[in-house]
Design an enzyme around this catalytic site. Structure first.
Site, PDB file in Angstrom:
ATOM      1  N   GLU A 258       0.834  -1.205   0.000  1.00 56.29           N
ATOM      2  CA  GLU A 258       0.000   0.000   0.000  1.00 56.29           C
ATOM      3  C   GLU A 258       0.871   1.259   0.000  1.00 56.29           C
ATOM      4  O   GLU A 258       0.864   2.023   0.958  1.00 56.29           O
ATOM      5  CB  GLU A 258      -0.961  -0.016   1.203  1.00 56.29           C
ATOM      6  CG  GLU A 258      -0.286  -0.395   2.499  1.00 56.29           C
ATOM      7  CD  GLU A 258      -1.225  -0.501   3.693  1.00 56.29           C
ATOM      8  OE1 GLU A 258      -2.418  -0.783   3.510  1.00 56.29           O
ATOM      9  OE2 GLU A 258      -0.736  -0.305   4.823  1.00 56.29           O
ATOM     10  N   GLY A 260       2.193   5.043  -0.938  1.00 54.56           N
ATOM     11  CA  GLY A 260       1.562   6.343  -1.160  1.00 54.56           C
ATOM     12  C   GLY A 260       2.527   7.269  -1.884  1.00 54.56           C
ATOM     13  O   GLY A 260       2.372   7.565  -3.067  1.00 54.56           O
ATOM     14  N   CYS A 336       6.608  34.830   7.695  1.00 51.72           N
ATOM     15  CA  CYS A 336       7.504  35.568   8.576  1.00 51.72           C
ATOM     16  C   CYS A 336       8.184  34.608   9.540  1.00 51.72           C
ATOM     17  O   CYS A 336       8.025  34.718  10.758  1.00 51.72           O
ATOM     18  CB  CYS A 336       6.727  36.628   9.333  1.00 51.72           C
ATOM     19  SG  CYS A 336       5.737  37.649   8.252  1.00 51.72           S
ATOM     20  N   TYR A 365       2.249  14.170   0.057  1.00 50.01           N
ATOM     21  CA  TYR A 365       2.547  14.817   1.337  1.00 50.01           C
ATOM     22  C   TYR A 365       3.010  16.249   1.086  1.00 50.01           C
ATOM     23  O   TYR A 365       4.061  16.676   1.574  1.00 50.01           O
ATOM     24  CB  TYR A 365       3.613  14.034   2.119  1.00 50.01           C
ATOM     25  CG  TYR A 365       3.246  12.592   2.349  1.00 50.01           C
ATOM     26  CD1 TYR A 365       2.309  12.242   3.315  1.00 50.01           C
ATOM     27  CD2 TYR A 365       3.822  11.580   1.594  1.00 50.01           C
ATOM     28  CE1 TYR A 365       1.965  10.917   3.524  1.00 50.01           C
ATOM     29  CE2 TYR A 365       3.479  10.251   1.795  1.00 50.01           C
ATOM     30  CZ  TYR A 365       2.550   9.926   2.761  1.00 50.01           C
ATOM     31  OH  TYR A 365       2.207   8.615   2.960  1.00 50.01           O
TER      32      TYR A 365
HETATM   33  C1  LIG Z   1       1.506   6.180   5.498  1.00 49.62           C
HETATM   34  C2  LIG Z   1       1.223   4.750   5.360  1.00 49.62           C
HETATM   35  C3  LIG Z   1       1.409   4.118   4.127  1.00 49.62           C
HETATM   36  C4  LIG Z   1       2.004   4.798   2.931  1.00 49.62           C
HETATM   37  O1  LIG Z   1       3.347   5.097   3.181  1.00 49.62           O
HETATM   38  P1  LIG Z   1       4.245   5.767   2.011  1.00 49.62           P
HETATM   39  O2  LIG Z   1       5.535   6.050   2.692  1.00 49.62           O
HETATM   40  O3  LIG Z   1       3.542   6.986   1.569  1.00 49.62           O
HETATM   41  O4  LIG Z   1       4.375   4.758   0.937  1.00 49.62           O
HETATM   42  C5  LIG Z   1       1.025   2.790   4.018  1.00 49.62           C
HETATM   43  N1  LIG Z   1       0.517   2.124   5.086  1.00 49.62           N
HETATM   44  C6  LIG Z   1       0.349   2.694   6.287  1.00 49.62           C
HETATM   45  C7  LIG Z   1      -0.223   1.915   7.400  1.00 49.62           C
HETATM   46  C8  LIG Z   1       0.702   4.025   6.465  1.00 49.62           C
HETATM   47  O5  LIG Z   1       0.548   4.589   7.670  1.00 49.62           O
END
Ligand SMILES: *Cc1c(COP(=O)(O)O)cnc(C)c1O
Length: 404
Positions: A258, A260, A336, A365
């Site tokens: 998973e 991101g 600032c 992010y």
């Molecule tokens: C944040 C997170 C991800 C994604 O992490 P990346 O570093 O963005 O790939 C996947 N699983 C869990 C449980 C997360 O907290």
């Protein structure tokens, strides 16, 4: 920057800056490459917290198995934007309302973070059946990584898993499909494979000793993104090949990942403009529209955000245009605070007041982790290079300018 993106960026009016520009054809190609590199027995989910922009989610939906969400807000959002997509709901500290919402929404997986959460969830089931993974905080050495997630408030120590098994034994509606791990962030392919290997061996052994029918292991995200070398993208083919080898030792398992950041980082650009140039105690500073209240990534990760300069030759004023030439310049925002630095002492051929600066790797992010309210500057505008056509994008190709 690809020509289509450049065209969109150049066509923006000054009033539209700062702007986030998302290159959806680029995102689509990237996620296709990721998917193609992975073995069939790996299910790819996208961690929505990296960037939950609606058109990004829709672009990804055709190429991922589903979405990982980490709050009730993300759950509702993803459900509304991509209604049919499978959702895995994880994250620490889920409230009773969020757990109820997960049940009502019919999430595909719930990632249980503690024994208390499991007990609370069991009281809310009301005759329904849910597939869960238990999140394990496995004490493994992940080496020197950007962000170690193990050993913190995430998931459970292995001894607590047994307590969960006892609870589940008396709650038939909770079906244990397997285990979830997200132990490190910022790993390249080889260390990631070593970690997956250890985790799967541990999980299979744990399941065998307990007599658990282990179907699925989710090994999380955290695939590395190198902001100092933008072209050095995560080696998905190496990860895929390694996973294929590892999975031959686990013939009955479905593996989930998973990621991101590594999915969406590259498709996003934060486009700004030089408002002023000054020299202070021997150092050049370019003050840009916006700043880290829009793009917090460089402040959060303590790096220099990579950028491209897009020269703008219009100069309406009768005085000399301030500029820096062939010297290091620090790019700061309008806040600032001395912490509002986007890139520090970067050698630049030429940068003038009025030139545009497009920060790369701003698709993950970035806007969504930024402190927008600080100083009450206007928000950026948002634009998407459309992924409508399936062919490769052409310079000057049709693009959608969707401002939200
Ligand atoms: C944040 C997170 C991800 C994604 O992490 P990346 O570093 O963005 O790939 C996947 N699983 C869990 C449980 C997360 O907290």
């Amino acid at each position: 920057m690809r020509p289509g993106t450049y065209g969109l960026v150049a066509a923006l009016s000054d009033d539209e800056l700062p702007a986030y520009v998302y290159d959806l054809p680029d995102l689509r190609d990237h996620v296709r490459t990721i998917r193609a590199a992975l073995p069939g027995r790996v299910e790819l989910l996208y961690a929505a917290k990296a960037n939950s922009d609606p058109l990004i989610l829709r672009t990804l939906a055709e190429h991922v198995h589903g979405f990982e969400v980490a709050s009730g807000g993300e759950l509702d959002h993803v459900r509304a934007i991509v209604p049919g997509a499978p959702i895995a709901f994880g994250g620490p500290g889920k409230t009773q309302q969020e757990l109820t919402r997960a049940l009502d929404a019919g999430v595909e997986r719930l990632h249980i973070e503690s024994e208390h959460e499991l007990r609370l969830f069991a009281t809310l089931l009301g005759g329904r059946t849910v597939d869960v993974l238990l999140r394990v905080n496995l004490p493994v050495d992940v080496g020197r990584v950007a962000l170690a997630m193990g050993g913190g408030p995430f998931g459970m120590d292995p001894v607590q898993l047994d307590r969960c098994l006892e609870v589940m034994a008396s709650v038939p509606g909770i079906r244990l499909r397997g285990l979830h791990f997200h132990l490190a962030s910022g790993l390249q392919a080889q260390p990631q494979l070593l970690l997956v290997d250890k985790v799967l061996a541990w999980a299979e052994n744990w399941a065998r000793v307990r007599g658990v029918d282990l179907r699925e292991v989710n090994v999380g995200g955290g695939m590395g993104v190198d902001y100092t070398h933008p072209p050095r993208v995560f080696d998905w083919p190496a990860l895929g090949a390694g996973l294929r080898r590892i999975l031959t030792r686990h013939p009955h398992l479905t593996l989930r990942i998973e990621p991101g950041r590594s999915v969406t980082a590259y498709c996003g650009w934060y486009v700004s403009q030089v408002l002023d140039i000054k020299f202070s105690r021997g150092h050049a500073f370019a003050v840009l529209r916006g700043g880290t209240h829009h793009l917090r990534t460089p402040a959060a990760k303590q790096h220099d955000q990579p950028f491209e300069v897009i020269p703008d030759d219009t100069w309406p004023w009768p005085w000399n245009r301030p500029e820096v030439r062939d010297e290091p310049v620090t790019l700061v925002g309008q806040l600032c605070t001395p912490k509002d630095v986007l890139a520090s002492r970067i050698m630049t051929e030429r940068l003038r007041v009025g030139d545009r600066v497009a920060f790369a790797m701003a698709g993950a992010y970035a806007w969504n982790i930024s402190h927008h309210a600080f100083l009450m500057h206007p928000h950026p505008t948002f634009h998407h290079l459309a992924a409508a056509t399936d062919g490769p994008p052409v310079a000057g190709d049709t693009y959608a300018r969707q401002t939200s």
